[in-house]
Design an enzyme around this catalytic site. Structure first.
Site, PDB file in Angstrom:
ATOM      1  N   GLU A  53       7.700 -10.010   3.257  1.00 52.65           N
ATOM      2  CA  GLU A  53       6.685 -10.915   2.695  1.00 52.65           C
ATOM      3  C   GLU A  53       6.586 -10.698   1.186  1.00 52.65           C
ATOM      4  O   GLU A  53       6.577 -11.623   0.396  1.00 52.65           O
ATOM      5  CB  GLU A  53       5.353 -10.600   3.348  1.00 52.65           C
ATOM      6  CG  GLU A  53       4.186 -11.328   2.742  1.00 52.65           C
ATOM      7  CD  GLU A  53       2.957 -11.147   3.588  1.00 52.65           C
ATOM      8  OE1 GLU A  53       3.081 -11.306   4.816  1.00 52.65           O
ATOM      9  OE2 GLU A  53       1.890 -10.838   3.042  1.00 52.65           O
ATOM     10  N   GLY A 109       0.773  -1.239   0.000  1.00 48.18           N
ATOM     11  CA  GLY A 109       0.000   0.000   0.000  1.00 48.18           C
ATOM     12  C   GLY A 109       0.797   1.277   0.000  1.00 48.18           C
ATOM     13  O   GLY A 109       2.014   1.288  -0.176  1.00 48.18           O
TER      14      GLY A 109
END
Ligand code: COA
Length: 434
Positions: free
Chosen positions: A237, A216
């Site tokens: 990740e 984001g």
């Protein structure tokens, strides 16, 4: 049989391949930008042949037509993470949600969520008959290992992302050749609030730190303020285009990592073609299964691991909800707690939860006296460390409940500080010391 003969014998059209899905099967679909949309479309076109096919999917970036009401008897979505295209199905009861730390998802594939079929996307094979799972190694690798039937879209647009991403042609039961651009995630819009948050977060990052970046606008805004840092590392990740820019500028070198030195590590990638071109056959990038990358013990092998994620609400004790608005599931835990805990175990590690102080165009505060009824606690008050908004930084680790509340009110939006302060007074019988 040599792999070339095997490949030829197992090549099929998408229409033929999806006929091997049976009613009642559990189908695991490749994750995020690695979604094999061509195969998913063929499966949906064949809907009339199926009853109750369970679709297990995490970040679903495609059209997710199997979630539509008209397919309710044919498909049932079981989400491990909820996104824009799947929210309605999950929250209306037409779908299900399985809550699970991301690093534990592969374990479910040989226990409670054993797949009958895996739909995946791979590169064309190399000279040894090995294909790369490219931008989605995460749980997709485990789905290939555990599914009774593997249907793979072989797509030359998929980048080759190293040893840990490889599966053999002989593990693929049906091979469908189809070239198509990967799903892309456009860089998010970064406004004034995101820039202020980015600047605050960047002030907590030092030369030589190893970073995990969530999805984001906030992580992307943080990257804007790291241009004068040195020798940053990546054990994340996922990562996106922002990392490419810093790697090319020589800011990310991975030189000071003490585990997987010299290499940016992730389990999946989401970005544009620029990112996919950058990682292709790049020896300084490793995309590996999520049970390795997100395992808190593996994360903690790097000193000074800094995790940067976002959330929906934080209460005055520091309990973090990052996945629901009240009872409405809007996403999932993903790797947030994997990295919060890995960072806590890393020598010199820090976890940061950064978010704008308000939501719904300024109408609601994200820092609240109590989480909304039914909200999930994603990161517990015992795990939380730094909370960052555009108004500053609240370090909650090792602080009393009283001091946590005081620090959180100080970084809340000024429009909401008065009501939070009144709540503090009701709870602690005094005004917070300033
Ligand atoms: N009250 C009401 N609505 C809220 C809210 C609140 N406290 N907080 C967020 N929302 C709404 C937003 O307005 C937005 O609504 P819209 O889609 O109608 O515009 C929606 O919820 C999503 O919020 P937004 O802030 O735009 O999301 P984001 O893209 O910045 O993602 C999370 C934030 C928390 C959803 C995301 O970080 C996440 O899923 N985290 C959990 C998983 C994770 O951390 N993984 C880490 C490794 S990648």
């Amino acid at each position: 049989m040599d792999w070339k003969a095997y490949y030829k014998e197992h090549t099929a059209t998408a229409e033929e391949a999806v006929k091997h899905i049976r009613s009642g099967d559990r189908v695991v679909v490749g994750h995020a930008c690695g979604e094999p949309s061509f195969l998913v479309d063929a499966m949906v076109s064949n809907a009339a042949a199926y009853r109750n096919v369970e679709i297990v999917h995490m970040v679903a970036m495609g059209r997710c037509e199997y979630c539509r009401p008209e397919y309710a008897g044919n498909f049932r979505h079981n989400a491990i993470f909820v996104g824009g295209a799947t929210r309605e199905a999950v929250n209306s009861g037409r779908g299900d949600f399985t809550t699970c730390f991301f690093h534990e998802v592969p374990g479910l594939f040989h226990t409670t969520l054993e797949p009958d079929v895996a739909l995946v996307m791979v590169t064309p094979p190399d000279e040894n008959g090995m294909c790369s799972l490219g931008v989605s190694v995460d749980y997709t690798y485990s789905a290939v290992k555990n599914a009774k039937t593997v249907i793979a879209q072989v797509n030359p647009c998929m980048p080759w992302t190293g040893e840990r991403s490889l599966v053999s042609v002989k593990e693929l039961d049906w091979i469908v050749e189809h070239e198509a651009p990967l799903i892309e995630l456009a860089p998010p819009k970064i406004g004034e609030v995101e820039r202020a948050i980015g600047e605050n977060v960047a002030s907590l990052i030092h030369d030589g730190d190893c970073l995990q970046l969530g999805i984001g606008a906030i992580p992307d805004a943080v990257l804007l303020f790291l241009k004068d840092k040195h020798d940053l590392g990546i054990h994340s990740e996922m990562f996106s285009d922002g990392v490419v820019e810093l790697a090319e500028a020589g800011v990310i070198t991975n030189r000071r990592k003490n585990y997987n030195q010299g290499v940016s590590v992730a389990n999946f990638l989401m970005g544009t073609k620029r990112l996919y071109d950058y990682v292709d056959h790049n020896p300084s990038v490793m995309i590996a299964p999520v049970d390795y990358v997100n395992n808190p013990w593996v994360i903690a092998q790097n000193d000074n691991l800094v995790s940067i994620n976002s959330c929906v609400q934080v209460d005055l004790m520091g309990q973090v909800c990052a996945e629901s608005i009240g009872q409405t599931q809007i996403s999932g835990v993903g790797g947030q707690v994997d990295f919060v805990r890995g960072a806590a175990m890393s020598r010199g590690g820090r976890s940061i939860l950064a978010f704008p102080s308000t939501a719904a165009k300024g109408k609601v505060s994200k820092i609240v006296a109590r989480l909304d009824a039914g909200a999930a606690v994603t990161t517990s008050r015992n795990d939380v460390h730094y909370i960052v908004t555009e108004y500053g930084i609240a370090d909650l680790r090792g602080q009393t409940l009283r001091e946590r509340a005081r620090r959180l009110i100080a970084v809340a939006h000024p429009d909401f500080r008065e009501e939070l302060t009144e709540e503090y007074g009701r709870h602690f019988g005094e005004a917070p010391a300033v």
